[in-house]
Scaffold this motif. Structure first.
Motif, PDB file in Angstrom:
ATOM      1  N   ASP A  90      38.220  43.408  29.165  1.00  0.00           N
ATOM      2  CA  ASP A  90      38.165  43.851  30.550  1.00  0.00           C
ATOM      3  C   ASP A  90      39.546  43.642  31.161  1.00  0.00           C
ATOM      4  N   GLN A  91      39.729  44.156  32.355  1.00  0.00           N
ATOM      5  CA  GLN A  91      40.978  43.926  33.060  1.00  0.00           C
ATOM      6  C   GLN A  91      41.098  42.444  33.372  1.00  0.00           C
ATOM      7  N   PRO A  92      42.277  41.864  33.186  1.00  0.00           N
ATOM      8  CA  PRO A  92      42.434  40.438  33.494  1.00  0.00           C
ATOM      9  C   PRO A  92      42.319  40.171  34.989  1.00  0.00           C
ATOM     10  N   GLY A 103      49.271  48.984  40.052  1.00  0.00           N
ATOM     11  CA  GLY A 103      47.819  49.132  40.111  1.00  0.00           C
ATOM     12  C   GLY A 103      47.053  47.827  40.121  1.00  0.00           C
ATOM     13  N   ILE A 104      47.740  46.722  40.353  1.00  0.00           N
ATOM     14  CA  ILE A 104      47.079  45.422  40.392  1.00  0.00           C
ATOM     15  C   ILE A 104      46.554  45.166  41.801  1.00  0.00           C
ATOM     16  N   ALA A 105      45.268  44.889  41.915  1.00  0.00           N
ATOM     17  CA  ALA A 105      44.645  44.587  43.204  1.00  0.00           C
ATOM     18  C   ALA A 105      44.926  43.127  43.547  1.00  0.00           C
ATOM     19  N   LEU A 106      45.504  42.904  44.724  1.00  0.00           N
ATOM     20  CA  LEU A 106      45.849  41.566  45.195  1.00  0.00           C
ATOM     21  C   LEU A 106      45.067  41.269  46.463  1.00  0.00           C
ATOM     22  N   GLU A 157      41.816  26.209  53.030  1.00  0.00           N
ATOM     23  CA  GLU A 157      42.027  26.642  51.655  1.00  0.00           C
ATOM     24  C   GLU A 157      41.871  28.154  51.586  1.00  0.00           C
ATOM     25  N   GLY A 158      42.684  28.790  50.771  1.00  0.00           N
ATOM     26  CA  GLY A 158      42.563  30.217  50.540  1.00  0.00           C
ATOM     27  C   GLY A 158      42.156  30.474  49.106  1.00  0.00           C
ATOM     28  N   LEU A 159      41.813  31.705  48.810  1.00  0.00           N
ATOM     29  CA  LEU A 159      41.557  32.129  47.441  1.00  0.00           C
ATOM     30  C   LEU A 159      42.401  33.373  47.214  1.00  0.00           C
ATOM     31  N   VAL A 160      43.382  33.257  46.337  1.00  0.00           N
ATOM     32  CA  VAL A 160      44.252  34.365  45.977  1.00  0.00           C
ATOM     33  C   VAL A 160      43.735  34.933  44.663  1.00  0.00           C
ATOM     34  N   VAL A 161      43.568  36.252  44.611  1.00  0.00           N
ATOM     35  CA  VAL A 161      43.054  36.895  43.403  1.00  0.00           C
ATOM     36  C   VAL A 161      43.950  38.077  43.053  1.00  0.00           C
ATOM     37  N   ALA A 162      44.279  38.192  41.770  1.00  0.00           N
ATOM     38  CA  ALA A 162      45.011  39.337  41.234  1.00  0.00           C
ATOM     39  C   ALA A 162      44.154  39.927  40.120  1.00  0.00           C
ATOM     40  N   ASP A 163      43.751  41.180  40.271  1.00  0.00           N
ATOM     41  CA  ASP A 163      42.904  41.859  39.292  1.00  0.00           C
ATOM     42  C   ASP A 163      43.648  43.043  38.684  1.00  0.00           C
ATOM     43  N   GLY A 164      43.672  43.114  37.373  1.00  0.00           N
ATOM     44  CA  GLY A 164      44.111  44.343  36.747  1.00  0.00           C
ATOM     45  C   GLY A 164      45.344  44.294  35.890  1.00  0.00           C
TER      46      GLY A 164
END
Length: 108
Positions: free
Chosen positions: A14-16, A75-78, A88-95
């Motif tokens: 899957d996409q990382p 194309g990476i979703a941030l 606290e935050g949650l940072v996510v990088a998908d793709g």
């Protein structure tokens, strides 16, 4: 194919997705400042920025904080959204592979 060779039959990938939960020295004020800085930085890159209500990940209700999202040139979703704890935050990088300039400093 991965960096070490070829996957066997029936292996799919899957996409990382990478995530981390930075804390902010100034609590929710620090989180809000980080959203503002990211919005400014991402916009300066020419990326479309979407801002919406942040949902408390535990209660599932509007946290009163904003969540911010974009897609980079590769194309990476941030995204940055509220985390599980105050300040606290949650940072996510998908793709894909993510590279960044500098380091995260939740205190500034």
């Amino acid at each position: 194919m991965d960096d070490l060779g070829v996957d066997g039959d029936g292996v799919s990938r899957d996409q990382p997705s990478v995530s981390w939960a930075p804390g902010f020295a100034d609590g929710d004020a620090g989180y809000r400042a980080a959203v503002d800085r990211l919005r400014e930085h991402w916009s300066s890159q020419g990326w479309k920025v979407t801002v919406g209500p942040g949902t408390d990940p535990v209660a599932g209700r509007d946290s009163g904080l904003q969540a911010i999202r974009t897609t980079d040139d590769h194309g990476i979703a941030l995204s940055l959204r509220p985390g599980r704890h105050i300040g606290e935050g949650l940072v996510v990088a998908d793709g894909g592979c993510v590279r960044h300039n500098g380091s995260w400093d939740g205190a500034s």
